[in-house]
Design an enzyme around this catalytic site. Structure first.
Site, PDB file in Angstrom:
ATOM      1  N   ARG A 157       0.819  -1.222   0.000  1.00 25.77           N
ATOM      2  CA  ARG A 157       0.000   0.000   0.000  1.00 25.77           C
ATOM      3  C   ARG A 157       0.852   1.272   0.000  1.00 25.77           C
ATOM      4  O   ARG A 157       0.512   2.261   0.659  1.00 25.77           O
ATOM      5  CB  ARG A 157      -0.947   0.019   1.204  1.00 25.77           C
TER       6      ARG A 157
ATOM      7  N   ARG B  36      -3.479   6.684   0.207  1.00 27.47           N
ATOM      8  CA  ARG B  36      -3.889   7.876   0.947  1.00 27.47           C
ATOM      9  C   ARG B  36      -2.817   8.578   1.759  1.00 27.47           C
ATOM     10  O   ARG B  36      -2.993   9.720   2.160  1.00 27.47           O
ATOM     11  CB  ARG B  36      -5.090   7.539   1.831  1.00 27.47           C
TER      12      ARG B  36
ATOM     13  N   ASP C 215      -7.065  -2.907  -6.810  1.00 32.33           N
ATOM     14  CA  ASP C 215      -7.586  -3.463  -5.562  1.00 32.33           C
ATOM     15  C   ASP C 215      -7.894  -4.934  -5.795  1.00 32.33           C
ATOM     16  O   ASP C 215      -8.110  -5.348  -6.940  1.00 32.33           O
ATOM     17  CB  ASP C 215      -8.850  -2.730  -5.112  1.00 32.33           C
TER      18      ASP C 215
ATOM     19  N   TYR D 134     -14.902 -11.497   1.405  1.00 36.54           N
ATOM     20  CA  TYR D 134     -15.701 -10.325   1.001  1.00 36.54           C
ATOM     21  C   TYR D 134     -16.996 -10.749   0.309  1.00 36.54           C
ATOM     22  O   TYR D 134     -18.056 -10.157   0.529  1.00 36.54           O
ATOM     23  CB  TYR D 134     -14.887  -9.401   0.089  1.00 36.54           C
TER      24      TYR D 134
HETATM   25  O1  1CP Z   1       0.405   0.610  -3.000  1.00 34.25           O
HETATM   26  C1  1CP Z   1      -0.626   0.442  -3.687  1.00 34.25           C
HETATM   27  O2  1CP Z   1      -0.612   0.591  -4.897  1.00 34.25           O
HETATM   28  C2  1CP Z   1      -1.895   0.103  -2.968  1.00 34.25           C
HETATM   29  C3  1CP Z   1      -2.861  -0.585  -3.876  1.00 34.25           C
HETATM   30  C4  1CP Z   1      -3.850  -1.487  -3.165  1.00 34.25           C
HETATM   31  C5  1CP Z   1      -3.672  -2.813  -2.785  1.00 34.25           C
HETATM   32  C6  1CP Z   1      -2.401  -3.632  -2.855  1.00 34.25           C
HETATM   33  C7  1CP Z   1      -5.181  -1.114  -2.874  1.00 34.25           C
HETATM   34  C8  1CP Z   1      -5.794   0.202  -3.123  1.00 34.25           C
HETATM   35  N1  1CP Z   1      -5.822  -2.234  -2.378  1.00 34.25           N
HETATM   36  C9  1CP Z   1      -4.913  -3.255  -2.296  1.00 34.25           C
HETATM   37  C10 1CP Z   1      -5.153  -4.631  -1.880  1.00 34.25           C
HETATM   38  C11 1CP Z   1      -6.236  -4.910  -0.925  1.00 34.25           C
HETATM   39  N2  1CP Z   1      -7.513  -4.407  -0.912  1.00 34.25           N
HETATM   40  C12 1CP Z   1      -6.127  -5.866   0.109  1.00 34.25           C
HETATM   41  C13 1CP Z   1      -4.907  -6.696   0.361  1.00 34.25           C
HETATM   42  C14 1CP Z   1      -3.845  -5.882   1.021  1.00 34.25           C
HETATM   43  C15 1CP Z   1      -4.078  -5.569   2.482  1.00 34.25           C
HETATM   44  O3  1CP Z   1      -4.358  -6.506   3.247  1.00 34.25           O
HETATM   45  O4  1CP Z   1      -3.945  -4.395   2.835  1.00 34.25           O
HETATM   46  C16 1CP Z   1      -7.349  -5.886   0.800  1.00 34.25           C
HETATM   47  C17 1CP Z   1      -7.696  -6.719   1.989  1.00 34.25           C
HETATM   48  C18 1CP Z   1      -8.218  -4.966   0.144  1.00 34.25           C
HETATM   49  C19 1CP Z   1      -9.630  -4.676   0.480  1.00 34.25           C
HETATM   50  C20 1CP Z   1      -9.823  -3.231   0.716  1.00 34.25           C
HETATM   51  N3  1CP Z   1      -9.913  -2.308  -0.292  1.00 34.25           N
HETATM   52  C21 1CP Z   1      -9.887  -2.546   1.949  1.00 34.25           C
HETATM   53  C22 1CP Z   1      -9.800  -3.205   3.325  1.00 34.25           C
HETATM   54  C23 1CP Z   1     -11.166  -3.310   3.933  1.00 34.25           C
HETATM   55  C24 1CP Z   1     -11.169  -4.222   5.159  1.00 34.25           C
HETATM   56  O5  1CP Z   1     -11.648  -5.362   5.037  1.00 34.25           O
HETATM   57  O6  1CP Z   1     -10.682  -3.780   6.223  1.00 34.25           O
HETATM   58  C25 1CP Z   1     -10.044  -1.184   1.661  1.00 34.25           C
HETATM   59  C26 1CP Z   1     -10.159  -0.053   2.635  1.00 34.25           C
HETATM   60  C27 1CP Z   1     -10.061  -1.045   0.246  1.00 34.25           C
HETATM   61  C28 1CP Z   1     -10.143   0.182  -0.544  1.00 34.25           C
HETATM   62  C29 1CP Z   1      -8.853   0.642  -1.095  1.00 34.25           C
HETATM   63  N4  1CP Z   1      -8.004  -0.119  -1.887  1.00 34.25           N
HETATM   64  C30 1CP Z   1      -6.922   0.614  -2.253  1.00 34.25           C
HETATM   65  C31 1CP Z   1      -7.086   1.941  -1.692  1.00 34.25           C
HETATM   66  C32 1CP Z   1      -6.135   3.094  -1.886  1.00 34.25           C
HETATM   67  C33 1CP Z   1      -8.289   1.923  -0.977  1.00 34.25           C
HETATM   68  C34 1CP Z   1      -8.892   3.078  -0.213  1.00 34.25           C
HETATM   69  C35 1CP Z   1     -10.044   3.630  -0.945  1.00 34.25           C
HETATM   70  C36 1CP Z   1      -9.858   4.994  -1.473  1.00 34.25           C
HETATM   71  O7  1CP Z   1      -8.760   5.574  -1.550  1.00 34.25           O
HETATM   72  O8  1CP Z   1     -10.931   5.547  -1.859  1.00 34.25           O
END
Ligand code: 1CP
Length: 365
Positions: free
Chosen positions: A48, A52, A97, A172
């Site tokens: 990540r 943000r 994602d 999910y």
């Molecule tokens: O460095 C990067 O490029 C980050 C890219 C990235 C990745 C690797 C995003 C963007 N999502 C992910 C993978 C992801 N998504 C995982 C596996 C990694 C981890 O465990 O952190 C998981 C579990 C998700 C699911 C997800 N998507 C969540 C977690 C929710 C929960 O169950 O607690 C969330 C908050 C998202 C949304 C998301 N994905 C990515 C971003 C930047 C965001 C935030 C949304 C936004 O900016 O509007």
């Protein structure tokens, strides 16, 4: 567009990311460490790392919904490059994602700000399963395009593709959104093992197809995120999850790109996760990297594992913890420095930039 005739207004490259088709990613410290070869310094990237914590990310995402941004190759490339430019990390991770391939096959889901992925109609019956059709590369042509841009723009810096592992995707889909206890997921897993196995098998095929798209477009490594699988006991993992994850790793084995496997709270599962077929196993901060290597066994590199919350402490404390990890990793066959989970949104980006410099300097050989 070649790497050398970048259009006006496009970013210039960092010193170690020299654009050009001939740029040698293969001998990059990151890929060398994945292959357990000697490295000039310990490579470092952050799960990540885009997102943000970066003001430049918040700016480009201002009026664009998360899933929409994932389908725009220009934006994906820009967001993926941002942390490489800023922090001088040793690898880029494709901005997307884990739910993108599910969206691409028509699952009715959205990423809600401040919540995460939300699925309109959760998958809980055999009839629901029919909604999970196979992924066609055409469904994600924007991924092929974005990876193409990135492999040129990144020059010598390797690109990591990624996907969600079958268990974490199933969580999910079955829960309908983020879950603390995964109760409905486990109810299905224990209550209808046959349906569960079929669900995970379908997800394995979708995940494998999605990773293949990224590799064939030029990704240099792939990471399979099984973020929530630490919720399971080893016997349940072996019986109910490992076959599907193994299928994913087997499907991409022939490409010869390093395959990384990561989950949170997986201390008791590290050996089994390695057995599923990865070349590199990621550990969170609960298990020291040398102990993680012992649990994973020989022949695999280790990735990790600074607690992302440590980055909120003063710089000296961050450096002390990083030094501790580098010390523990000294005898390992291959080590990639990373956090034990993703960068937290309120992290000061300067703390990440400083950490990269620290790891490079204090691991120089
Ligand atoms: O460095 C990067 O490029 C980050 C890219 C990235 C990745 C690797 C995003 C963007 N999502 C992910 C993978 C992801 N998504 C995982 C596996 C990694 C981890 O465990 O952190 C998981 C579990 C998700 C699911 C997800 N998507 C969540 C977690 C929710 C929960 O169950 O607690 C969330 C908050 C998202 C949304 C998301 N994905 C990515 C971003 C930047 C965001 C935030 C949304 C936004 O900016 O509007």
């Amino acid at each position: 567009m070649s790497g050398n005739d970048r259009p006006e207004g496009q970013p210039t490259q960092t010193s170690h990311a020299v654009a050009g088709a001939a740029a040698d990613k293969t001998s990059s410290p990151f890929l060398r460490a994945c292959r357990r070869e000697p490295v000039p310094h310990t490579p470092v990237w952050f799960m990540r790392q885009a997102g943000r914590s970066l003001p430049e990310y918040r700016k480009v995402r201002e009026d664009i919904a998360m899933l929409d941004s994932c389908m725009r190759p220009d934006l994906v490339a820009e967001i993926t490059l941002q942390p490489v430019r800023r922090h001088k990390v040793d690898a880029a991770i494709y901005f997307s994602d884990i739910v993108v391939p599910l969206k691409a096959i028509g699952v009715d889901l959205d990423i809600k700000p401040g919540v995460g992925p939300v699925v309109e109609k959760p998958i809980r019956t055999r009839a629901d399963l029919e909604r999970l059709r196979p992924l066609d590369p055409e469904d994600v042509s924007y991924v092929t395009e974005a990876v193409g841009i990135l492999t040129r723009e990144l020059g010598a810096t390797p690109l990591i593709g990624f996907a969600g592992a079958p268990f974490t995707l199933a969580s999910y889909l079955v829960e309908g959104g983020p879950s603390k206890n995964h109760e409905r997921t486990k109810a299905l897993m224990y209550g209808d093992p046959e349906l569960w196995a079929d669900l995970l098998d379908r997800l394995a095929d979708i995940t494998a197809a999605f990773l293949k798209v990224q590799i064939e477009a030029g990704a240099n490594a792939v990471q399979l995120f099984d973020s929530w699988v630490g919720a399971l006991a080893p016997d349940d993992y072996r019986r109910s999850v490992q076959p599907a994850s193994r299928k994913v790793f087997g499907a991409v084995a022939g490409y010869g790109v390093p395959r990384i496997h990561f989950g949170v709270g997986t201390g008791e599962l590290l050996g089994l996760m390695g057995e599923a077929g990865a070349d590199v196993v990621g550990a969170d901060w609960r298990v020291p990297v040398d102990e993680a290597a012992r649990r994973v066994g020989p022949g695999k590199a280790i990735q990790g594992n600074l607690d992302p919350a440590v980055l909120f402490a003063p710089r000296e404390a961050v450096e002390r913890q990083a030094a501790h990890i580098l010390q523990a990793a000294r005898g390992l066959e291959g080590h990639i420095f990373n956090l034990g989970h993703g960068v937290l949104p309120d992290t000061d980006p300067q703390a990440l930039t400083d950490l990269v410099a620290y790891v490079h300097e204090h691991s120089a050989r």
